[in-house]
Design a protein around this motif. Structure first.
Motif, PDB file in Angstrom:
ATOM      1  N   MET A   1      -6.589  -0.545  -0.375  1.00  0.00           N
ATOM      2  CA  MET A   1      -7.547   0.577   0.054  1.00  0.00           C
ATOM      3  C   MET A   1      -6.399   1.893  -0.054  1.00  0.00           C
ATOM      4  SD  MET A   1      -9.822   0.257   3.458  1.00  0.00           S
ATOM      5  CE  MET A   1      -8.510  -0.088   4.468  1.00  0.00           C
ATOM      6  N   THR A   2      -7.284   2.785  -0.703  1.00  0.00           N
ATOM      7  CA  THR A   2      -6.812   3.986  -0.740  1.00  0.00           C
ATOM      8  C   THR A   2      -7.625   5.015   0.107  1.00  0.00           C
ATOM      9  OG1 THR A   2      -7.978   4.604  -2.707  1.00  0.00           O
ATOM     10  CG2 THR A   2      -5.925   3.677  -2.858  1.00  0.00           C
ATOM     11  N   GLU A   3      -7.235   6.157   0.033  1.00  0.00           N
ATOM     12  CA  GLU A   3      -7.904   7.109   0.753  1.00  0.00           C
ATOM     13  C   GLU A   3      -8.692   8.143   0.192  1.00  0.00           C
ATOM     14  OE1 GLU A   3      -7.067   9.644   4.916  1.00  0.00           O
ATOM     15  OE2 GLU A   3      -6.095   7.850   4.090  1.00  0.00           O
ATOM     16  N   ALA A   4      -9.934   8.012   0.011  1.00  0.00           N
ATOM     17  CA  ALA A   4     -10.809   8.714  -1.028  1.00  0.00           C
ATOM     18  C   ALA A   4     -10.681  10.407  -0.816  1.00  0.00           C
ATOM     19  CB  ALA A   4     -12.192   8.370  -0.874  1.00  0.00           C
ATOM     20  N   SER A   5     -10.788  10.686   0.622  1.00  0.00           N
ATOM     21  CA  SER A   5     -10.882  12.025   0.878  1.00  0.00           C
ATOM     22  C   SER A   5      -9.288  12.659   0.583  1.00  0.00           C
ATOM     23  CB  SER A   5     -11.244  12.217   2.194  1.00  0.00           C
ATOM     24  OG  SER A   5     -10.478  11.390   3.008  1.00  0.00           O
TER      25      SER A   5
ATOM     26  N   ARG B   1      -7.063  14.585  -3.760  1.00  0.00           N
ATOM     27  CA  ARG B   1      -6.388  15.632  -4.102  1.00  0.00           C
ATOM     28  C   ARG B   1      -4.789  15.400  -3.962  1.00  0.00           C
ATOM     29  NH1 ARG B   1      -8.888  19.703   0.006  1.00  0.00           N
ATOM     30  NH2 ARG B   1      -8.217  17.634   1.492  1.00  0.00           N
TER      31      ARG B   1
ATOM     32  N   ALA C   1      -3.181   0.558   4.452  1.00  0.00           N
ATOM     33  CA  ALA C   1      -4.529   1.296   4.336  1.00  0.00           C
ATOM     34  C   ALA C   1      -4.263   2.695   4.196  1.00  0.00           C
ATOM     35  CB  ALA C   1      -5.185   1.123   5.667  1.00  0.00           C
ATOM     36  N   PHE C   2      -2.928   3.211   4.221  1.00  0.00           N
ATOM     37  CA  PHE C   2      -2.720   4.700   4.253  1.00  0.00           C
ATOM     38  C   PHE C   2      -2.057   5.233   2.948  1.00  0.00           C
ATOM     39  CE2 PHE C   2      -2.466   3.032   8.627  1.00  0.00           C
ATOM     40  CZ  PHE C   2      -3.658   3.689   9.043  1.00  0.00           C
TER      41      PHE C   2
END
Lengths: 385, 385
Positions: B1-5, B8, B228-229
């Motif tokens: 799981m990655t962090e879409a937001s 950047r 998750a991070f």
């Protein structure tokens, strides 16, 4: 999601801070006419409680925390005040001190019954102006009303009192007391609580006033960070929000480095146990409570937050007692003690769970100053599991 | 799981602590004949680095941390030592000080070129006896060898030296240096690193020596807490372990209150940036690094751990520099600064990611004293996404 291997653990009777024998809790709040704030008071009975504190936010507002340093003189505290109103709200402790002194409760400093100085540590959250009027903040009358509510409380009872102040008792959560004006990453925050009974019958419980600058939910999934740490059945009814909800609420899905538009926030709280602890052990328990905070809020302890947690032990004057060898030192010659280890782990988890309950019990608030929707109103599909 | 937001954001060129301009890293390890331990040295170039520290574990082993108090005199540190060997392993700093003094690097205390006292803070993990011989612990020669490796390093190069000591360079991870004998909740631990480049070009990076008493994985799912991070793509290749793997490895699925059978553990590390920071700001950065630790390890900061994180700033003598108004104070009149807020959030996340990399790059170890399997050997289905 629950914790299979924690299946032996269960919450106390009310999943509340008041599950710790010897603790009473009261809240005073005011809403409308520019108000949206309040005060919460935790009152240990008998001779008070041993206490420690860990202040880890970059912008704290506190009172009497230096007395909790293990090197300093206070042996017991007589109440803890958590409040709104930023540093102004520390005034609520004045009212609590007055009530305690009238009852002859405090550190004895002279021969007469009233010659006492109550030790009342306090911490505040920033909620100024959220009701519309920057000057509507809790004073001594909020502390006195919350104290009275605590002493009269039999549960989540509420009562409307003088001056527009509404009170609530020990098991109330959500927009009560210090959580009245709380906002958590743009969503409505509030007061949350959780407890657990460890093997051997020791109770550990936490109260959190969730008013964080960081977010309580993963920006990709909308899932509450802390929901993975519930006891069996506690958060099983939650589901990942559906894509439609995520699209509608995109403004709440913020990257962790996002700086809040409002200047200040802060999460504060209390972790308590009936196991007899020293001041230093109370401080260690408060300290690992910040790990529970970090697991539920991201980022935590920012310069926009004054995150502060108190640790309380009601033993040995009330509640569960075990021999000294079972906590500070080890019961089997090993050091450190497995029981203290279990207590610390439970303390962190209780604080995480309390934050989740604070978010879930929050109710959407709209004032002249803003609109703060509750999590379950913002992501309704999360509650339809 | 990655962090879409967080899309950047990207890691630095090597996703390594050495992505921070001005930092060199070297490792020295020894295995076999009773040995399973080592030393890691981080060397800031030029005039050294500003530094702070936060010690949050209940059983720390440190050296020169008092110099990092913002009230005390040291303005720059000349190296940081992370090591195995418990408190004995602090001796490795002697060798680093000797090398630095020979190079004329240190706090100047007299007129001659060699009249310097190098400031070399250090922290250790407990790994005594894991190679089979309790007395096989790093001394000054390990520090000197790791320093030499750092100064010669061009990446993950390794070399076998005298006395059975093997060295490795800046980008090495896993069972190297201080991570050689590391064990994480019963699984093999090690050294992990991660970096991120923030908007504006500021680099933040972390190194963790993962040797925790707590667990790095959820006891129900076997999923690494920290996964998750990750940045986009960083941990996407991981999958939840399949039921068969969970059944086979049930002994590693431990409830958070489980007390370790071995007496002591400890996670230590460094977070660094090329943004110019004060000593106090370095300490704050180290402090929120413990939030990243808490998200990846549960429980953390126990009485069995001496968890310690150093914060380093290589600016303004090397790397990225921005005007003073952009970090300590705010660039737009707001206080605190949004840039410092972003830096702190990234610091915590880098430490979480570094722990995950430390676990994923660990390799199964078997010695006369025990068998410590790597996560990916224990839960092979986690790596088959």
């Amino acid at each position: 999601m629950t914790e299979a291997s924690g299946g032996r653990l269960r919450p106390g009777p009310a999943n509340s801070l008041a599950d710790v024998a010897g603790l009473r809790v009261g809240h005073a709040s005011r809403r409308g006419a520019g108000w949206l704030t309040g005060t919460t008071v935790i009152v240990p009975q008998g001779e008070g409680a041993a206490a420690g504190v860990d202040v880890r936010g970059g912008g704290p507002g506190t009172r009497e925390t230096d007395q909790l340093d293990a090197r300093n003189s206070a042996e017991r505290v007589h109440a803890i005040v958590l409040g709104g109103g930023s540093a102004f709200g520390l005034a609520a402790a004045d009212g609590v001190m007055g009530r305690l002194a009238r009852a002859g409760r405090g550190k004895r400093v002279g021969p007469a019954p009233g010659n006492v100085v109550p030790i009342v540590p306090a911490a505040i959250v920033f909620d100024l102006g959220r009701g519309g009027d920057f000057c509507c903040r809790p004073g001594a009358e909020f502390g006195a009303a919350a104290y009275d509510a605590a002493m009269a409380s039999t549960g989540a009872d509420t009562a409307a009192g003088e001056d527009g102040i509404v009170t609530a008792g020990s098991n109330a959560t959500g927009a009560v007391g210090a959580g009245t004006g709380a906002v958590a990453g743009g969503l409505k925050g509030g007061v949350g609580m959780a407890s657990v009974v460890l093997e051997g019958g020791i109770t550990v419980a936490a109260m959190a006033v969730v008013n964080c600058a960081g977010s309580v939910l993963h920006p990709e999934t909308g899932v509450l960070y802390g929901a993975a740490f519930g006891l069996p059945g506690e958060f099983d009814w939650l589901a990942p929000p559906q894509p439609g909800d995520l699209a509608d609420a995109a403004r709440f899905l913020r990257p962790p480095g996002h700086a809040p538009a409002r200047a200040l926030n802060t999460t504060i709280g209390v972790i308590a146990t009936d196991l007899a602890l020293t001041k230093a052990q109370c401080a260690k328990m408060a300290s690992v409570g910040h790990d529970g905070l970090a697991r539920a809020v991201r980022p935590a302890h920012s310069m926009f937050d004054g995150d502060t947690i108190f640790g309380l032990s009601t033993g040995p004057t009330a509640g569960h007692q075990i021999s000294a060898g079972n906590h500070g030192a080890s019961d089997d010659g090993r050091s450190p003690s497995p029981i203290f280890h279990q207590l610390l782990a439970a303390a962190a988890d209780c604080f995480t769970r309390a934050i989740v309950h604070g978010v879930l019990s929050a109710t959407t608030a709209t004032t002249p100053a803003g609109h703060w929707p509750a999590y379950l109103d913002t992501f309704p599909s999360a509650g339809r599991h």
